[in-house]
Motif scaffolding. Structure first.
Motif, PDB file in Angstrom:
ATOM      1  N   ASP A   1      54.444  42.779  -7.097  1.00 40.06           N
ATOM      2  CA  ASP A   1      55.304  43.942  -7.050  1.00 40.06           C
ATOM      3  C   ASP A   1      54.577  45.057  -6.337  1.00 40.06           C
ATOM      4  OD1 ASP A   1      56.926  42.396  -8.755  1.00 40.06           O
ATOM      5  OD2 ASP A   1      55.608  42.999 -10.389  1.00 40.06           O
ATOM      6  N   VAL A   2      54.847  45.213  -5.068  1.00 37.76           N
ATOM      7  CA  VAL A   2      54.108  46.172  -4.266  1.00 37.76           C
ATOM      8  C   VAL A   2      55.071  46.999  -3.442  1.00 37.76           C
ATOM      9  CG1 VAL A   2      52.338  46.463  -2.514  1.00 37.76           C
ATOM     10  CG2 VAL A   2      52.206  44.528  -4.070  1.00 37.76           C
ATOM     11  N   ALA A   3      54.862  48.292  -3.464  1.00 37.48           N
ATOM     12  CA  ALA A   3      55.560  49.153  -2.523  1.00 37.48           C
ATOM     13  C   ALA A   3      54.516  50.077  -1.941  1.00 37.48           C
ATOM     14  CB  ALA A   3      56.652  49.947  -3.199  1.00 37.48           C
ATOM     15  N   GLY A   4      54.223  49.960  -0.688  1.00 32.87           N
ATOM     16  CA  GLY A   4      53.196  50.810  -0.117  1.00 32.87           C
ATOM     17  C   GLY A   4      52.871  50.361   1.295  1.00 32.87           C
ATOM     18  N   ASN A   5      51.752  50.834   1.798  1.00 35.25           N
ATOM     19  CA  ASN A   5      51.410  50.483   3.162  1.00 35.25           C
ATOM     20  C   ASN A   5      50.779  49.089   3.223  1.00 35.25           C
ATOM     21  OD1 ASN A   5      48.849  50.833   2.182  1.00 35.25           O
ATOM     22  ND2 ASN A   5      48.505  52.785   3.208  1.00 35.25           N
ATOM     23  N   ASP A   6      50.503  48.623   4.391  1.00 37.58           N
ATOM     24  CA  ASP A   6      49.988  47.273   4.555  1.00 37.58           C
ATOM     25  C   ASP A   6      48.629  47.100   3.895  1.00 37.58           C
ATOM     26  OD1 ASP A   6      52.223  46.573   5.950  1.00 37.58           O
ATOM     27  OD2 ASP A   6      51.356  46.992   7.931  1.00 37.58           O
ATOM     28  N   ALA A   7      47.815  48.155   3.935  1.00 37.52           N
ATOM     29  CA  ALA A   7      46.482  48.050   3.333  1.00 37.52           C
ATOM     30  C   ALA A   7      46.583  47.815   1.829  1.00 37.52           C
ATOM     31  CB  ALA A   7      45.679  49.326   3.613  1.00 37.52           C
ATOM     32  N   ALA A   8      47.498  48.544   1.194  1.00 36.91           N
ATOM     33  CA  ALA A   8      47.677  48.353  -0.244  1.00 36.91           C
ATOM     34  C   ALA A   8      48.190  46.952  -0.537  1.00 36.91           C
ATOM     35  CB  ALA A   8      48.650  49.401  -0.788  1.00 36.91           C
ATOM     36  N   ARG A   9      49.123  46.450   0.303  1.00 35.01           N
ATOM     37  CA  ARG A   9      49.680  45.119   0.091  1.00 35.01           C
ATOM     38  C   ARG A   9      48.589  44.062   0.259  1.00 35.01           C
ATOM     39  NH1 ARG A   9      53.295  45.527   3.510  1.00 35.01           N
ATOM     40  NH2 ARG A   9      54.916  46.330   2.129  1.00 35.01           N
ATOM     41  N   ASP A  10      47.746  44.241   1.260  1.00 32.78           N
ATOM     42  CA  ASP A  10      46.655  43.296   1.477  1.00 32.78           C
ATOM     43  C   ASP A  10      45.689  43.296   0.309  1.00 32.78           C
ATOM     44  OD1 ASP A  10      47.759  42.657   3.890  1.00 32.78           O
ATOM     45  OD2 ASP A  10      46.411  43.946   5.073  1.00 32.78           O
TER      46      ASP A  10
ATOM     47  N   ARG B   1      53.338  65.774  -0.724  1.00 35.19           N
ATOM     48  CA  ARG B   1      52.438  66.553   0.120  1.00 35.19           C
ATOM     49  C   ARG B   1      50.964  66.265  -0.178  1.00 35.19           C
ATOM     50  NH1 ARG B   1      51.469  71.955  -2.152  1.00 35.19           N
ATOM     51  NH2 ARG B   1      52.142  72.032  -4.330  1.00 35.19           N
ATOM     52  N   ARG B   2      50.699  65.089  -0.785  1.00 32.12           N
ATOM     53  CA  ARG B   2      49.337  64.705  -1.110  1.00 32.12           C
ATOM     54  C   ARG B   2      49.067  63.274  -0.659  1.00 32.12           C
ATOM     55  NH1 ARG B   2      47.145  67.889  -5.422  1.00 32.12           N
ATOM     56  NH2 ARG B   2      48.661  69.368  -6.258  1.00 32.12           N
ATOM     57  N   ASP B   3      47.781  62.937  -0.628  1.00 31.19           N
ATOM     58  CA  ASP B   3      47.373  61.536  -0.500  1.00 31.19           C
ATOM     59  C   ASP B   3      47.399  60.962  -1.911  1.00 31.19           C
ATOM     60  OD1 ASP B   3      46.212  59.077  -0.222  1.00 31.19           O
ATOM     61  OD2 ASP B   3      44.298  59.810   0.567  1.00 31.19           O
ATOM     62  N   ALA B   4      48.536  60.366  -2.290  1.00 34.80           N
ATOM     63  CA  ALA B   4      48.731  59.894  -3.659  1.00 34.80           C
ATOM     64  C   ALA B   4      49.038  58.404  -3.654  1.00 34.80           C
ATOM     65  CB  ALA B   4      49.873  60.653  -4.329  1.00 34.80           C
ATOM     66  N   LEU B   5      48.441  57.687  -4.597  1.00 36.08           N
ATOM     67  CA  LEU B   5      48.733  56.274  -4.823  1.00 36.08           C
ATOM     68  C   LEU B   5      49.173  56.120  -6.265  1.00 36.08           C
ATOM     69  CD1 LEU B   5      48.774  53.276  -4.096  1.00 36.08           C
ATOM     70  CD2 LEU B   5      46.321  53.193  -4.616  1.00 36.08           C
ATOM     71  N   LEU B   6      50.360  55.570  -6.478  1.00 30.71           N
ATOM     72  CA  LEU B   6      50.936  55.411  -7.813  1.00 30.71           C
ATOM     73  C   LEU B   6      50.986  53.932  -8.173  1.00 30.71           C
ATOM     74  CD1 LEU B   6      52.512  56.336 -10.343  1.00 30.71           C
ATOM     75  CD2 LEU B   6      54.590  56.338  -8.934  1.00 30.71           C
TER      76      LEU B   6
ATOM     77  N   GLY C   1      57.340  57.830   1.829  1.00 32.49           N
ATOM     78  CA  GLY C   1      55.921  57.943   2.142  1.00 32.49           C
ATOM     79  C   GLY C   1      54.983  57.996   0.962  1.00 32.49           C
ATOM     80  N   VAL C   2      55.485  57.903  -0.289  1.00 34.43           N
ATOM     81  CA  VAL C   2      54.602  57.903  -1.460  1.00 34.43           C
ATOM     82  C   VAL C   2      54.209  56.463  -1.769  1.00 34.43           C
ATOM     83  CG1 VAL C   2      54.369  58.479  -3.898  1.00 34.43           C
ATOM     84  CG2 VAL C   2      55.687  59.978  -2.385  1.00 34.43           C
ATOM     85  N   ARG C   3      52.934  56.117  -1.557  1.00 36.59           N
ATOM     86  CA  ARG C   3      52.493  54.733  -1.758  1.00 36.59           C
ATOM     87  C   ARG C   3      52.601  54.349  -3.229  1.00 36.59           C
ATOM     88  NH1 ARG C   3      46.860  53.576   0.154  1.00 36.59           N
ATOM     89  NH2 ARG C   3      46.393  55.678  -0.547  1.00 36.59           N
ATOM     90  N   THR C   4      53.244  53.216  -3.488  1.00 35.07           N
ATOM     91  CA  THR C   4      53.501  52.789  -4.860  1.00 35.07           C
ATOM     92  C   THR C   4      53.204  51.309  -5.027  1.00 35.07           C
ATOM     93  OG1 THR C   4      55.284  54.412  -5.026  1.00 35.07           O
ATOM     94  CG2 THR C   4      55.209  52.710  -6.720  1.00 35.07           C
ATOM     95  N   ILE C   5      52.472  50.953  -6.069  1.00 36.04           N
ATOM     96  CA  ILE C   5      52.229  49.564  -6.445  1.00 36.04           C
ATOM     97  C   ILE C   5      52.833  49.360  -7.827  1.00 36.04           C
ATOM     98  CG2 ILE C   5      50.490  47.816  -6.990  1.00 36.04           C
ATOM     99  CD1 ILE C   5      48.607  49.236  -5.072  1.00 36.04           C
TER     100      ILE C   5
END
Length: 526
Positions: free
Chosen positions: A447-456, A395-400, A423-427
């Motif tokens: 090793d990336v799990a997250g949205n496209d912006a994080a992958r880029d 329930r947060r804007d969280a990046l792990l 939906g929890v962005r993870t790198i």
């Protein structure tokens, strides 16, 4: 220094520092800087250590619990510095009584197996009521300062209680200084007497911050320090009792008991799950509900015959949700296995351990609209799993960001994959890629799990974040690489967990990358 101190538990460090202080006091006596008499001091030391050790063994046998020798020796050394070394029969009787009462207080003045009062303070106060002997706190001798000051700072730094000590000293020294100014002293003289000739430093370093009698939250500890500082410094006389350091501490102990986890909890071992070849998660069923918040820790008593120099009590970050019926924590189990880990690995279903304390302030912001960045080095992922399993991250804007030594040492990889899909962005950063059986995105070896912006962002900063030669720590990530991975880091509250050295490196990198608020949770391997 963080790494070196992290290898020593706070109990063992306190014991070592007090032992150095006791040795130094004997040297001072031989040099003529103290006036007790060397035979009196040596006998006093032997009596305090021997009486508390023997009394602790007897009490443990009577109450059918394992003895805690390190705790008894710490209590003996504290009483050595509280009572005047003397051969007078009444003084000796009072000192012996204080030692016995201090040991007895751990078992009698207790609630559900957890002592309420600081044992040394309880023993000194009760012995003083008999009139046999009164605590003089002779450790507050200017000649002792050269060792007391660095010893106190070392203990407070290891326990993370420098801020609490600062509050106590500001309140207590401030009140005493004002009183002495009113008596005609200069400001310098008044402050010197408050700090050098009153037991403020010894009291805050070795007694007020004793972990088993503190409330669990930092703000509660700071409030307690202010209250005890005022009671310590303000003169009063209530007839049969007058102000004294030990009474101020006992009042503080009562306040801490009322707001903290009341008593120990028995834990029945349920089972263990291998997370990787070098990490394992242990699950226990508590005898009663354990109140905690995601990100807090649990102190567990792990009795073992083969001492490893770290004492019996170990702290573990809780990995489960407060809503779960089980208590869970994870540890590294790679060789060589320590004595404490040996106890865990030898557990069979139904075996019992005792948890003594819940505490910690590694908590997410109350405002769920505040974005957060979580960085875990190795098994430092544990408190973040508590966030995840309790639903706090969903329930947060969280990046792990998870950093591992290699592709085979990513704990909770499957849960992280499911969290990413939810939906929890993870790198995840593990040299060589993730394990082949994991479905977390592993494009191009990163090793990336997250949205496209994080992958880029990772694609653009590969060179900055890859592990260089000679950097084997999972905590290595420089400021430039972190800024590329998380462009909005200055808008996020940053949480870092891992070994002391990894945390120190990552905290510096986060600050240099623009982080404004950084919370850390460091620990040593057990």
């Amino acid at each position: 220094m963080d790494t070196a101190l992290g290898r020593i538990t706070m109990y063992r460090l306190t014991l070592m520092v007090l032992a150095v202080l006791a040795t130094y006091s004997l040297v001072l006596e031989l040099l003529g800087w103290l006036t007790f008499g060397f035979p009196e001091m040596a006998a006093h030391l032997v009596i305090c250590l021997g009486a508390t050790y023997a009394a602790n063994k007897v009490m443990a046998a009577l109450f059918r619990v394992p003895p805690h020798p390190e705790s008894s020796l710490i209590t003996g050394l504290l009483l050595y510095f509280l009572f005047w070394p003397s051969f007078r029969p009444l003084d000796l009787a009072g000192t012996l009584l204080a030692c016995v009462l201090a040991s007895l207080s751990k078992y009698v003045l207790a609630w559900r197996g957890r002592h309420i009062f600081n044992p040394a303070a309880a023993g000194a106060f009760l012995a003083g009521l008999t009139g046999l002997n009164i605590a003089t706190w002779w450790a507050a001798t200017p000649a002792m300062l050269i060792v007391v000051v660095p010893g106190v700072l070392l203990v407070l730094y290891r326990m993370g209680k420098l801020r609490m000590a600062g509050v106590f000293l500001a309140v207590a020294a401030g009140i005493i200084t004002v009183e002495l100014l009113g008596a005609g002293m200069s400001a310098g003289q008044a402050l010197w007497q408050a700090l050098a000739q009153r037991p403020l430093l010894f009291f805050v370093g070795f007694m007020l911050t004793e972990p088993l009698t503190l409330p669990p939250r930092r703000w509660q500890q700071l409030a307690l320090a202010a209250v005890v500082g005022a009671i310590f410094a303000v003169p009063y006389n209530l007839g049969f009792v007058a102000n004294s350091p030990e009474l101020a501490l006992l009042v503080g102990n009562i306040v801490a008991f009322l707001v903290g986890q009341r008593g120990s909890v028995d834990l029945a071992f349920v089972g263990a799950e291998s997370l990787t070849a070098t990490t394992r998660e242990f699950s226990f069923r508590p005898s009663r509900p354990v109140r905690f918040q995601p990100g807090q820790y649990l102190e567990v008593d792990l009795p073992h015959a083969r001492s490893d120099g770290k004492g019996r009590r170990r702290v573990f970050s809780l990995a489960g949700s407060p809503r779960e019926p089980l208590i869970r924590f994870a540890v590294r189990t790679s060789e060589p296995v320590s004595a404490a880990k040996g106890v865990l690995l030898a557990l069979k279903p139904g075996d019992r351990l005792r948890a003594t304390t819940v505490g910690g302030d590694f908590l997410l912001p109350r405002d769920t609209a505040k974005p957060v960045l979580l960085i875990a080095a190795g098994i430092g992922i544990t408190p973040f799993m508590s966030y995840l399993r309790s639903g706090e991250l969903q329930r947060r804007d969280a990046l792990l960001i998870v950093l591992a030594r290699n592709q085979h040492e990513v704990p909770f990889a499957d849960e992280l994959r499911r969290a990413h899909n939810a939906g929890v962005r993870t790198i995840i950063r593990a040299p060589g890629g993730l394990r082949a059986d994991s479905s977390i995105d592993n494009s191009a070896g990163d090793d990336v799990a997250g949205n496209d912006a994080a992958r880029d962002a990772v694609d653009q900063s590969r060179a900055a974040v890859s592990t260089p030669s000679g950097q084997g720590s999972p905590g290595w990530l420089d400021a430039a690489g972190l800024a590329d991975l998380v462009p909005d880091i200055n808008d996020r509250e940053v949480y870092i967990s891992g070994s002391p050295s990894s945390v120190a490196s990552l905290r510096a990198a986060a600050r240099q990358a623009g982080a404004r608020r950084v919370h850390t949770d460091s620990f040593a391997g057990y």
